[in-house]
Each structure stands twice: as structure tokens, then as C-alpha cells.
Write a protein that holds these residues in place. Structure first.
Motif, PDB file in Angstrom:
ATOM      1  N   ASP A   1       0.847  -1.184   0.000  1.00 45.31           N
ATOM      2  CA  ASP A   1       0.000   0.000   0.000  1.00 45.31           C
ATOM      3  C   ASP A   1       0.886   1.239   0.000  1.00 45.31           C
ATOM      4  O   ASP A   1       1.817   1.354   0.812  1.00 45.31           O
TER       5      ASP A   1
ATOM      6  N   ASP B   1      -1.712   7.305  -6.108  1.00 43.55           N
ATOM      7  CA  ASP B   1      -2.124   6.607  -7.327  1.00 43.55           C
ATOM      8  C   ASP B   1      -1.765   7.423  -8.558  1.00 43.55           C
ATOM      9  O   ASP B   1      -2.488   7.424  -9.554  1.00 43.55           O
ATOM     10  N   ASP B   2      -0.641   8.127  -8.479  1.00 48.93           N
ATOM     11  CA  ASP B   2      -0.209   8.954  -9.603  1.00 48.93           C
ATOM     12  C   ASP B   2       1.120   8.460 -10.168  1.00 48.93           C
ATOM     13  O   ASP B   2       1.924   9.244 -10.662  1.00 48.93           O
TER      14      ASP B   2
ATOM     15  N   ARG C   1      -1.007  -3.691 -10.086  1.00 50.48           N
ATOM     16  CA  ARG C   1      -1.923  -2.766  -9.421  1.00 50.48           C
ATOM     17  C   ARG C   1      -3.308  -3.414  -9.381  1.00 50.48           C
ATOM     18  O   ARG C   1      -3.859  -3.784 -10.424  1.00 50.48           O
TER      19      ARG C   1
ATOM     20  N   PRO D   1      -6.508   1.530  -6.576  1.00 49.20           N
ATOM     21  CA  PRO D   1      -5.715   2.756  -6.431  1.00 49.20           C
ATOM     22  C   PRO D   1      -4.750   2.676  -5.255  1.00 49.20           C
ATOM     23  O   PRO D   1      -5.160   2.446  -4.104  1.00 49.20           O
ATOM     24  N   GLY D   2      -3.459   2.819  -5.532  1.00 52.31           N
ATOM     25  CA  GLY D   2      -2.447   2.815  -4.490  1.00 52.31           C
ATOM     26  C   GLY D   2      -2.153   1.461  -3.890  1.00 52.31           C
ATOM     27  O   GLY D   2      -1.416   1.387  -2.903  1.00 52.31           O
ATOM     28  N   ARG D   3      -2.698   0.389  -4.455  1.00 54.47           N
ATOM     29  CA  ARG D   3      -2.476  -0.947  -3.886  1.00 54.47           C
ATOM     30  C   ARG D   3      -1.926  -1.889  -4.968  1.00 54.47           C
ATOM     31  O   ARG D   3      -2.484  -1.988  -6.067  1.00 54.47           O
ATOM     32  N   TYR D   4      -0.847  -2.600  -4.605  1.00 50.36           N
ATOM     33  CA  TYR D   4      -0.175  -3.521  -5.522  1.00 50.36           C
ATOM     34  C   TYR D   4       0.012  -4.869  -4.839  1.00 50.36           C
ATOM     35  O   TYR D   4       0.134  -4.939  -3.607  1.00 50.36           O
TER      36      TYR D   4
END
Length: 489
Positions: free
Chosen positions: A263, A274-275, A302, A305-308
Motif C-alpha cells: 500500500d 495513485d499517480d 496494481r 488505487p495505491g495498492r499492488y
């Protein structure tokens, strides 16, 4: 006399107008501005995949996605779909299992410009690859000048050569003058048009295969000189550093696959990050280093948003260092965020240092590593030469747009490289050398080279990474860096 002059002027203008009409390329060719080509490496579950996504230059329509499997992919298919951010898959396209290195093109579709996600689903993990489909570029002013000038010139010429006007020489000359102005405007616009105005839209067939040379130049982190990659929309862009949090659903155990969730949040206010922009063919380059000094260089997918998420199989119990390289859109720039995870299991014996410079066997190849005088604060060159069965290896494949990669971990507080110790500095260097002329087109070898300045003395762990036969070959090397001399004041 006046009539003859009018007729000569009209004839001359007809020739000029014809030259403009025949010499100017079709308007459609001028307006075919290339849109983004996104190249992306994904470690999706047990699969290592390379994607090439080509957005439609018209802002809508066919969206080709080329899928290339790497390493030993398990049997089974993946499905692809193009959706607006956060939406569920509609009209998914199945990509059958293919041999390693065998690309497969899937045709998706988008109905308009803006933010999109390409969904890649292996049945257990759903990756959401963000792309931006650009709106069609407006017609340049010089094209309008050509159109209007040519239209005025042709219309005036047609009027000037009509039977009624030809009997009135003064009117014919006047219309000829109007035509001359129109033709002059068109010719001037063509002559002063930007040299890059006429370009062809990229197609899947025209895009070089992923993993080949991509025109990179400069040091690590340099932007590719090839067609610009479509980047995800920033939502929103902030300037704080990225905070990396790594979690697992259960306690990781040595020898057992585990999905690591990453995260990303912004240190300035805790907002979800998330950019991220695609850089060096990935959104996130992740290095996971264990107490046994094994390196996993992977590319998480991904999932939100913002999580991998990425799947790992730890080789030994102990504390692992997790290092994420990324590039944020806007003024966030290139960043490296780090954290650590603990893996359970019987305590392993102390890891023996990797071999130092010299020759060793790695995956059927003889690799000879040389390191110039390694002194802290001075440039050092690391060179790895590859041979097989007494012959030089000249078929190394580019990976992530580069010939080879060098990852480094510096000494910790205790003096040895320690992935769980924040004092152990992490580094990543690229070989930016040209392709070889001795092997197949677009390949490298027999040697790769890196230039690096070690900031501190002490023992460093290095990993040289190259790609061959669509598999990543990792060569561990231990280097002892001598203290630098302090210059006199």
C-alpha cells in the motif's frame, strides 16, 4: 495584348495550384499524431508477463494489447478487458497459454478518450493497468492555411478561365491575382510546416518487441527516447515522499508462496498514492532481499488505487528488506520507498558471502566478473563477461529497456549487507550500452558494464541481472569497498 497576359497568368497559376495539390500529402496523414505506447512488465500470480498496449490515435476504437509470457508460465489462460477506472470487466478477451517468448495480440476497444484500465485476470488476481487514451489532436493552423489558400486559389482559377471572364481581361487578371495570393499562402504554409508534422500512427506490427532496445540513453532512470508511454492520470499529484506498507494475509513461511500486498500513501497527508507513471517498463520495480542474500526483482500488479500485489516464495526464515522504486507524475519525481517483512521458519545458518570478483558458473554459463579499484567516493566499473561452451554469449536480450541491471546493498551497522537494517543503502544501476553486432539483431553481449560510485566503505552485495531465452539470470557478487582518502583542506 492584355488578354494574352491574362491567359498566361492563369496558365501559370493552374500549374502552381496543381503542384500544391499534388505535392501536399493528404490531410489525414498530417493529422495522424502518434498516441502513447505503454510497455509494462507484470508479475501476475505465478506468471511473468510483458504487455504492449497501443492506444487508438483517434481517441476511440481498437486497442491492441500484445501479451508476451516470460520464464516458465503455468498452464492456463488470462483474460483481458478495457474498462473505465473501477468498472467490472465487459467483453473480456481470452489469451490462451503460449510458449515462453511467443507474443499473442488481443484486440480490445475503447469508446472515447480519458482514463482507462486494462484488466488482466489469471483467475485469482485481477490486475488493473491504468492508461490514458488521448483525445484526437486538433488540426494544425498550417494545415488550415493550406486548405483555405488552395481552395481560394482553385476557385479563383476556375472563375478566371471561365468563358465569360476570359472575354474580360481585366477581371481575369484580378481573379488571377486572388488565385496567386491563395496559392502563395498554401505554398508558404507547406514550406514553413514543422518537420515532425507528418507522422504515422503506431501499429502493433510496427512497435518493436518488448524487451528489445528502446532507445534509452543516459544513466539509470533516464526516460526512453521511443514513443512516449501513456501514463495514468494523477489523482491527485502531491509532493510528499511515498510511504510503503507491506502486509500478507497470513504469516509468511520459508518455502511457501505468499501474496505480498503493498500500500502506497503520501507522507505529506496520508493520501493514497495513485499517480505513478510508467518508467522503465513498469509502475513499480520491487526488490525483495532475504537474509540468505537472494534477490527477487519483480513487478507487482496494481489491483486498486495505491495498492499492488506480488507473489513471492521466501527461501529462508528471517527479516527481508523490501525496496520499491517508482516515479510519480508531476513534481513527485523518482522515489525509492523501503520497508521490511518477517518470514517464519527454522532459523537458518548464517549466509555465506557470495563469490567475489572472478569466474563462476551460473545457469550453464561461465560468468567472469571484474571490478576496478573499489574505493568509496570514486567511480568504479563493474564488468560481467558471459561465455558458454567456450564461446562468447552474444544473445542476451534487453530487459526493461536496458542491456542489464546491477542492484546493490551496502553495509549495515554490523558491517555486512543487511536487508533489514535501514543503514544498508540500496542502489540500482543500468547498463546503457548499445546492442551487439555479433549476435541477433537487438541483442547484447558478451559483456555488460556498469559505472557506480560507492558512497561508503565496507562490504557490499551486488547482483548482476541479464535476460536470456526470456529468463532472468542473476549473478551475485560480493565487493569490499576501501575507504577513500580525505583531501587536505
Amino acid at each position: 495584348m492584355l488578354a494574352r497576359q491574362g491567359h498566361r497568368l492563369v496558365a501559370l497559376l493552374v500549374l502552381l495550384a496543381g503542384a500544391v495539390v499534388l505535392g501536399v500529402p493528404a490531410a489525414g496523414a498530417h493529422e495522424s499524431t502518434p498516441t502513447g505506447v505503454t510497455r509494462l512488465e507484470l508479475d501476475l500470480g505465478s506468471r511473468a508477463l510483458a504487455l504492449t498496449i497501443i492506444a487508438p490515435p483517434e481517441g476511440a476504437g481498437r486497442l491492441p494489447v500484445v501479451v508476451l509470457p516470460r520464464a516458465d508460465a503455468p498452464p492456463g489462460e488470462v483474460t483481458l478487458a478495457a474498462v473505465r477506472p473501477g468498472a467490472a470487466a465487459v467483453d473480456a478477451v481470452a489469451v490462451p497459454a503460449a510458449p515462453v517468448g511467443q507474443p499473442h495480440e488481443a484486440a480490445l476497444a475503447v469508446d472515447g478518450p480519458g482514463a482507462w484500465e486494462v484488466l488482466v485476470d489469471d483467475g485469482s488476481t485481477l490486475a488493473r493497468v491504468p492508461i490514458t487514451v488521448a483525445a484526437p489532436a486538433g488540426t494544425p493552423g498550417w494545415v488550415w492555411a493550406v486548405r483555405v489558400g488552395a481552395l481560394v486559389g482553385v476557385a479563383a482559377l476556375i472563375a478566371a478561365v471561365s468563358p465569360g471572364v476570359r472575354r474580360r481581361p481585366r477581371l481575369a487578371i484580378g481573379l488571377g491575382a486572388v488565385a496567386l495570393v491563395g496559392v502563395t499562402v498554401a505554398v508558404t504554409a507547406v514550406a514553413t510546416a514543422p518537420s515532425t508534422a507528418i507522422t504515422a500512427a503506431p501499429t502493433a506490427a510496427a512497435v518493436p518487441p518488448i524487451g528489445g532496445p528502446s532507445g534509452h540513453a543516459g544513466h539509470a532512470g533516464a526516460a526512453p527516447a521511443a514513443a512516449p508511454a501513456a501514463t495514468p492520470a494523477a489523482v491527485p499529484t502531491t509532493t510528499g515522499s511515498v510511504v510503503l506498507t507491506a502486509t500478507t494475509a497470513s504469516t509468511p513461511a520459508a518455502g511457501t508462496p505468499v501474496d505480498l500486498q503493498l500500500d502506497l500513501t503520501d507522507s505529506a497527508g496520508g493520501a493514497v498514492v495513485d499517480d505513478l507513471a510508467v518508467h522503465d517498463d513498469a509502475l513499480v520495480h520491487l526488490a525483495v532481499i532475504g537474509p540468505d542474500r537472494r534477490l527477487d526483482h519483480v513487478h507487482p500488479v496494481r489491483v486498486a488505487p495505491g495498492r499492488y500485489v506480488v507473489r513471492l516464495t521466501p527461501g529462508a526464515a528471517g527479516r527481508y528488506g523490501v525496496f520499491a522504486e517508482m516515479e510519480r507524475a508531476g513534481d513527485g519525481g523518482h522515489q525509492v520507498a523501503r520497508t521490511a517483512i518477517d518470514v517464519g521458519g527454522p532459523a537458518p545458518a548464517a549466509a555465506a558471502p557470495s563469490p567475489g570478483p572472478g569466474a563462476r558458473q551460473v545457469e550453464g554459463m561461465q560468468v567472469d566478473v571484474t571490478v576496478s579499484d573499489a574505493v568509496a567516493g570514486r567511480p568504479t566499473r563493474v564488468v560481467a563477461r558471459f561465455a558458454e561452451n567456450g564461446r562468447q554469449v552474444t544473445d542476451l536480450q534487453g530487459w526493461l529497456g536496458m542491456a542489464a541491471h546491477l542492484m546493490l546493498l551496502g553495509p549495515g551497522v554490523a558491517g555486512a549487507p543487511d536487508p533489514g537494517d535501514p543503514a544498508s543503502a540500496f542502489g540500482h544501476v543500468h547498463d546503457m550500452g548499445p546492442a551487439t553486432t555479433a549476435g541477433p539483431a537487438g541483442t547484447y553481449g558478451p559483456e555488460v558494464a556498469f559505472d557506480h560510485t560507492f558512497p561508503r566503505p565496507g562490504r557490499h552485495q551486488l547482483w548482476v541481472q541479464v535476460q536470456r531465452d526470456w529468463r532472468i539470470v542473476t549473478v551475485p557478487v560480493t565487493v569490499d569497498v576501501a575507504p577513500g582518502t580525505t583531501p587536505s583542506p
